[in-house]
Write a protein that holds these residues in place. Structure first.
Motif, short mmCIF file in Angstrom:
data_model
loop_
_atom_site.label_atom_id
_atom_site.label_comp_id
_atom_site.label_asym_id
_atom_site.label_seq_id
_atom_site.Cartn_x
_atom_site.Cartn_y
_atom_site.Cartn_z
N SER A 149 6.53 17.67 16.12
CA SER A 149 5.49 16.82 16.72
C SER A 149 4.20 16.81 15.91
O SER A 149 3.21 16.21 16.33
N SER A 150 4.20 17.41 14.73
CA SER A 150 2.98 17.52 13.93
C SER A 150 2.51 16.17 13.40
O SER A 150 3.32 15.26 13.16
N THR A 151 1.19 16.04 13.25
CA THR A 151 0.58 14.84 12.66
C THR A 151 -0.25 15.27 11.46
O THR A 151 -0.34 16.46 11.15
N ALA A 152 -0.86 14.31 10.77
CA ALA A 152 -1.60 14.59 9.55
C ALA A 152 -2.60 15.72 9.75
O ALA A 152 -3.32 15.75 10.75
N GLY A 153 -2.62 16.64 8.80
CA GLY A 153 -3.54 17.76 8.88
C GLY A 153 -3.29 18.78 7.79
O GLY A 153 -2.61 18.50 6.80
N VAL A 154 -3.84 19.96 7.97
CA VAL A 154 -3.71 21.05 7.00
C VAL A 154 -2.57 21.96 7.44
O VAL A 154 -2.49 22.34 8.62
N ILE A 155 -1.68 22.29 6.51
CA ILE A 155 -0.56 23.17 6.81
C ILE A 155 -0.49 24.28 5.77
O ILE A 155 -1.00 24.13 4.66
N ARG A 164 0.84 -1.19 0.00
CA ARG A 164 0.00 0.00 0.00
C ARG A 164 0.87 1.23 0.00
O ARG A 164 1.97 1.21 0.52
N PHE A 165 0.34 2.29 -0.53
CA PHE A 165 1.06 3.55 -0.64
C PHE A 165 0.24 4.66 0.02
O PHE A 165 -0.98 4.68 -0.08
N VAL A 166 0.94 5.57 0.69
CA VAL A 166 0.31 6.76 1.27
C VAL A 166 0.93 7.96 0.57
O VAL A 166 2.15 8.11 0.54
N VAL A 167 0.09 8.81 0.03
CA VAL A 167 0.56 10.03 -0.63
C VAL A 167 0.83 11.04 0.49
O VAL A 167 -0.05 11.34 1.29
N PHE A 213 -5.00 11.86 0.53
CA PHE A 213 -5.91 12.89 1.02
C PHE A 213 -6.90 13.24 -0.08
O PHE A 213 -6.53 13.36 -1.25
N ASN A 214 -8.15 13.46 0.29
CA ASN A 214 -9.18 13.91 -0.64
C ASN A 214 -9.40 15.39 -0.40
O ASN A 214 -9.99 15.77 0.61
N PRO A 215 -8.94 16.26 -1.32
CA PRO A 215 -9.06 17.70 -1.11
C PRO A 215 -10.49 18.21 -1.01
O PRO A 215 -10.72 19.30 -0.50
N SER A 216 -11.46 17.41 -1.47
CA SER A 216 -12.87 17.82 -1.40
C SER A 216 -13.53 17.46 -0.08
O SER A 216 -14.62 17.91 0.21
N ALA A 217 -12.87 16.64 0.72
CA ALA A 217 -13.45 16.17 1.98
C ALA A 217 -13.32 17.22 3.08
O ALA A 217 -12.52 18.15 2.99
N ASP A 218 -14.10 17.03 4.12
CA ASP A 218 -14.00 17.88 5.31
C ASP A 218 -12.59 17.75 5.89
O ASP A 218 -12.08 16.64 6.06
N ARG A 219 -11.97 18.86 6.18
CA ARG A 219 -10.58 18.88 6.63
C ARG A 219 -10.34 18.05 7.89
O ARG A 219 -9.39 17.27 7.96
N ARG A 220 -11.18 18.23 8.87
CA ARG A 220 -10.99 17.54 10.14
C ARG A 220 -11.19 16.03 9.98
O ARG A 220 -10.39 15.23 10.45
N SER A 221 -12.26 15.64 9.28
CA SER A 221 -12.51 14.20 9.13
C SER A 221 -11.48 13.56 8.21
O SER A 221 -11.10 12.41 8.43
N GLU A 222 -10.99 14.27 7.22
CA GLU A 222 -9.97 13.72 6.32
C GLU A 222 -8.65 13.53 7.05
O GLU A 222 -7.98 12.51 6.90
N SER A 223 -8.27 14.49 7.87
CA SER A 223 -7.05 14.36 8.68
C SER A 223 -7.18 13.19 9.65
O SER A 223 -6.24 12.40 9.82
N ALA A 224 -8.37 13.04 10.25
CA ALA A 224 -8.61 11.92 11.17
C ALA A 224 -8.58 10.58 10.44
O ALA A 224 -8.04 9.60 10.96
N ARG A 225 -9.11 10.53 9.21
CA ARG A 225 -9.11 9.29 8.43
C ARG A 225 -7.68 8.83 8.14
O ARG A 225 -7.32 7.69 8.35
N ILE A 226 -6.83 9.77 7.69
CA ILE A 226 -5.44 9.43 7.37
C ILE A 226 -4.69 9.03 8.65
O ILE A 226 -3.96 8.05 8.67
N SER A 227 -4.89 9.78 9.73
CA SER A 227 -4.24 9.46 11.01
C SER A 227 -4.64 8.08 11.51
O SER A 227 -3.80 7.32 11.98
N ALA A 228 -5.92 7.75 11.38
CA ALA A 228 -6.40 6.44 11.81
C ALA A 228 -5.77 5.34 10.97
O ALA A 228 -5.37 4.29 11.50
N TRP A 229 -5.65 5.57 9.68
CA TRP A 229 -5.02 4.57 8.82
C TRP A 229 -3.56 4.37 9.22
O TRP A 229 -3.08 3.25 9.30
#
Length: 187
Positions: A84-90, A1-4, A39-55
């Motif tokens: 210390s940053s994790t997946a999110g919007v920067i 599997r690959f993570v962008v 990451f899906n740029p059309s998705a809600d920012r908070r839920s998309e960050s949480a989805r990637i972090s959970a994965w």
């Protein structure tokens, strides 16, 4: 599997980084779409960050492929980005070039947990940052410094990028905590 690693947040919802990787890497390798986490740029920012972090929490990162930047940036992580940053919007530096001021990105802490990191450096313009990475002291203001404390980094560099390392004409092996592959030409 690959993570962008990152994706621009554009108003049109396009995913240009994923599209380039799809064209140049995933399709030629025959990687099924379900094996690409992006990451899906059309998705809600908070839920998309949480989805990637959970994965990432479940699967982690076996090998991270990165390229060096002459300023010590990793992706859109600029000087001063928290290690210390994790997946999110920067924020995105050079808004004019990228057509947006923000991007989704994995965090530097996510990257630090990767089992292995392959870092590619090519060109004389990277010689100073490669020297700083291999021989300089840890500098938390430079995102690339996270690699100095990683323990399993392979630097693949051409001779131009290695040219500032003192007293070494050819490196192949461990040097200052990094395993370096000295490539005769650009990786």
């Amino acid at each position: 599997r690959f993570v962008v690693f990152d994706e621009l947040l554009r108003r049109d919802g396009s995913a240009p980084f994923h599209a380039v990787l799809q064209e140049r890497l995933f399709t030629p390798l025959g990687v099924p779409a379900e094996n690409v986490i992006a990451f899906n740029p059309s998705a809600d920012r908070r839920s998309e960050s949480a989805r990637i972090s959970a994965w990432l929490e479940i699967a982690g990162i076996d090998v991270a492929l990165l390229s060096a930047d002459a300023r010590g940036h990793i992706g859109f992580h600029m000087a001063g980005s928290p290690l210390s940053s994790t997946a999110g919007v920067i924020p995105v530096e050079n808004r004019e070039r990228w057509g947006t001021g923000e991007a989704f990105s994995l965090g530097l802490a996510d990257l630090a947990r990767a089992a292995r990191i392959l870092l590619f450096a090519s060109g004389k313009n990277l010689a100073e940052i490669v020297r700083s990475l291999t021989e300089g002291s840890f500098d938390p203001s430079k995102p690339i410094s996270v690699l100095q404390r990683h323990g399993n980094v392979i630097l693949v560099a051409d001779r131009s990028a290695l040219s500032r390392i003192e007293g070494v004409e050819k490196i192949s092996g461990y040097h200052a905590g990094l395993f370096i592959l000295d490539a005769a030409s650009a990786p």
